[in-house]
Design a protein around this motif. Structure first.
Motif, short mmCIF file in Angstrom:
data_model
loop_
_atom_site.label_atom_id
_atom_site.label_comp_id
_atom_site.label_asym_id
_atom_site.label_seq_id
_atom_site.Cartn_x
_atom_site.Cartn_y
_atom_site.Cartn_z
N TYR A 2 30.63 -47.34 33.52
CA TYR A 2 31.78 -47.86 34.27
C TYR A 2 31.59 -47.64 35.76
O TYR A 2 32.08 -48.44 36.57
CB TYR A 2 33.07 -47.22 33.78
CG TYR A 2 33.58 -47.80 32.48
CD1 TYR A 2 34.68 -48.64 32.46
CD2 TYR A 2 32.96 -47.53 31.27
CE1 TYR A 2 35.16 -49.18 31.27
CE2 TYR A 2 33.41 -48.07 30.08
CZ TYR A 2 34.52 -48.90 30.09
OH TYR A 2 34.98 -49.44 28.91
N CYS A 3 30.89 -46.58 36.15
CA CYS A 3 30.64 -46.33 37.57
C CYS A 3 29.75 -47.40 38.19
O CYS A 3 29.67 -47.50 39.42
CB CYS A 3 29.99 -44.96 37.75
SG CYS A 3 31.11 -43.57 37.52
N LEU A 5 30.32 -50.61 37.68
CA LEU A 5 31.06 -51.88 37.70
C LEU A 5 31.32 -52.46 39.09
O LEU A 5 31.29 -53.68 39.25
CB LEU A 5 32.37 -51.71 36.93
CG LEU A 5 32.19 -51.55 35.41
CD1 LEU A 5 33.54 -51.39 34.72
CD2 LEU A 5 31.43 -52.73 34.81
N PRO A 55 33.52 -46.64 24.38
CA PRO A 55 33.80 -47.30 25.66
C PRO A 55 33.05 -48.61 25.84
O PRO A 55 33.51 -49.50 26.56
CB PRO A 55 33.38 -46.27 26.70
CG PRO A 55 32.42 -45.38 25.99
CD PRO A 55 32.88 -45.32 24.58
N LEU A 59 34.68 -52.18 27.17
CA LEU A 59 34.15 -52.84 28.35
C LEU A 59 33.79 -54.29 28.01
O LEU A 59 34.07 -55.21 28.80
CB LEU A 59 32.93 -52.11 28.88
CG LEU A 59 32.24 -52.75 30.09
CD1 LEU A 59 33.22 -52.97 31.23
CD2 LEU A 59 31.05 -51.90 30.55
N TYR A 188 36.90 -52.58 38.92
CA TYR A 188 36.54 -51.27 38.38
C TYR A 188 37.76 -50.56 37.81
O TYR A 188 37.76 -50.09 36.66
CB TYR A 188 35.88 -50.46 39.49
CG TYR A 188 35.55 -49.02 39.23
CD1 TYR A 188 35.14 -48.57 37.97
CD2 TYR A 188 35.63 -48.08 40.27
CE1 TYR A 188 34.82 -47.24 37.76
CE2 TYR A 188 35.30 -46.75 40.07
CZ TYR A 188 34.90 -46.34 38.80
OH TYR A 188 34.57 -45.02 38.60
N ALA A 191 39.10 -52.18 34.63
CA ALA A 191 38.24 -51.91 33.47
C ALA A 191 38.48 -50.50 32.94
O ALA A 191 38.57 -50.29 31.71
CB ALA A 191 36.78 -52.10 33.85
N VAL A 192 38.57 -49.53 33.84
CA VAL A 192 38.81 -48.14 33.42
C VAL A 192 40.17 -48.01 32.75
O VAL A 192 40.30 -47.37 31.70
CB VAL A 192 38.69 -47.20 34.63
CG1 VAL A 192 39.15 -45.78 34.27
CG2 VAL A 192 37.25 -47.15 35.14
N ALA A 195 40.05 -49.43 29.22
CA ALA A 195 39.42 -48.51 28.28
C ALA A 195 40.31 -47.31 27.98
O ALA A 195 40.46 -46.91 26.82
CB ALA A 195 38.08 -48.05 28.83
N SER A 204 38.36 -40.55 30.97
CA SER A 204 37.11 -40.21 31.64
C SER A 204 37.37 -39.32 32.86
O SER A 204 38.10 -39.71 33.78
CB SER A 204 36.39 -41.49 32.09
OG SER A 204 35.33 -41.19 32.96
N ASN A 207 35.31 -41.14 36.01
CA ASN A 207 35.91 -42.35 36.57
C ASN A 207 37.30 -42.11 37.14
O ASN A 207 37.66 -42.68 38.17
CB ASN A 207 35.95 -43.44 35.49
CG ASN A 207 34.57 -43.96 35.14
OD1 ASN A 207 33.89 -44.55 35.96
ND2 ASN A 207 34.14 -43.72 33.92
#
Length: 290
Positions: A2-3, A5, A55, A59, A188, A191-192, A195, A204, A207
């Motif tokens: 995710y980092c 994204l 995850p 995503l 970003y 998306a986080v 999830a 997370s 994130n």
């Protein structure tokens, strides 16, 4: 994963063909993901999401909703031989010319003789696997989340020392920041949040901390019960990407060659521990004099 994204979003919008892959903590063999190569799976929006922690599938679902290619590739946690073979298969199959490893944290720059290495197994084995890839023009490393790895005992004076050394050798490629309200950060964050909405008991740490630093949170801020009892240092530098030529980082690592015969993550951990135990000296923690 995710980092990466914000980078992913910017590159796709610039017209680049971009693929996402992750060294997964999910028990991929227990999912409905399609195994396309030994230890390498393709996760799509239609992959069953039956596990509590998955995850990659959330995503994929998010990417589909946003109109992006929804395939997400995931590697099982194995040793160097399997991971490198899986990476090479993916590079060849997708005709990849550039690989960017993204570290959620900064412990990937630890050489091995520092007081604290953080959680080096996944970073080190990924670094070794990508370093040895054939037919790839560029291999890069990006770190985001300066300060997060204090939670895992990393000395950030040692991180800055590594950055300085990589700068002197010409392998540091500079930094750039993520800004609140930019399309990349909005993508970003969405998306986080998507999830987290599906995995409420597995928020997370990385994130949440990065996004907190980007929006201006500061100090001992906690976003999940998993960090309670520890002291965090959320700060504005968490929104910086620190970028490097991957070869320079790999060449500074003191134990990477010891991972080349590993078959499992247990082998990786054992190889690092044996290296550490044979060092004549571990460099002591050094506080930043700010």
């Amino acid at each position: 994963m995710y980092c990466a994204l914000p980078l992913y979003h910017a590159l796709v919008k610039a017209g680049k063909q971009v693929h996402l892959a992750n060294l997964s903590f999910t028990a991929l063999g227990m999912t409905g993901a399609r195994e396309i190569h030994p230890t390498l799976f393709e996760v799509t929006r239609r992959t069953p999401a039956e596990l509590r922690y998955f995850p990659e599938v959330y995503l994929s679902q998010f990417l589909h909703l946003q109109g992006f290619n929804s395939s997400v590739f995931a590697f099982e946690k194995r040793g160097y031989r399997q991971l490198q073979d899986g990476y090479q298969y993916l590079v060849d199959a997708l005709n990849v010319d550039t690989v960017v490893l993204v570290d959620g944290g900064t412990d990937s720059l630890m050489r091995g003789d520092e007081d604290g290495l953080g959680t080096p197994e996944e970073d080190a084995i990924s670094l070794a696997a990508v370093w040895d890839l054939e037919n790839v023009k560029q291999k890069l490393l990006a770190c985001i989340g300066f300060g997060i790895d204090a939670f895992h005992g990393v000395c950030h004076a040692h991180f800055l020392e590594s950055v300085a050394a990589l700068t002197r050798s010409g392998h540091s490629l500079g930094t750039f920041s993520l800004q609140v309200g930019s399309p990349e950060v909005d993508f970003y964050q969405q998306a986080v949040e998507f999830a987290h909405g599906h995995m409420r008991d597995r928020i997370s740490i990385v994130n949440s901390s990065v996004l907190g630093g980007i929006r201006g949170d500061y100090g001992d801020q906690h976003y999940t019960e998993r960090t309670q009892g520890s002291e965090l240092m959320i700060n504005p530098l968490m929104g910086l990407y620190w970028t490097f030529d991957l070869a320079g980082v790999a060449e500074r690592n003191l134990y990477l060659d010891r991972l080349l015969t590993t078959e499992s993550m247990t082998d990786v951990w054992t190889a690092i521990e044996r290296f550490r135990n044979r060092l004549p000296e571990i460099r002591a923690w050094k506080s930043l004099p700010f």
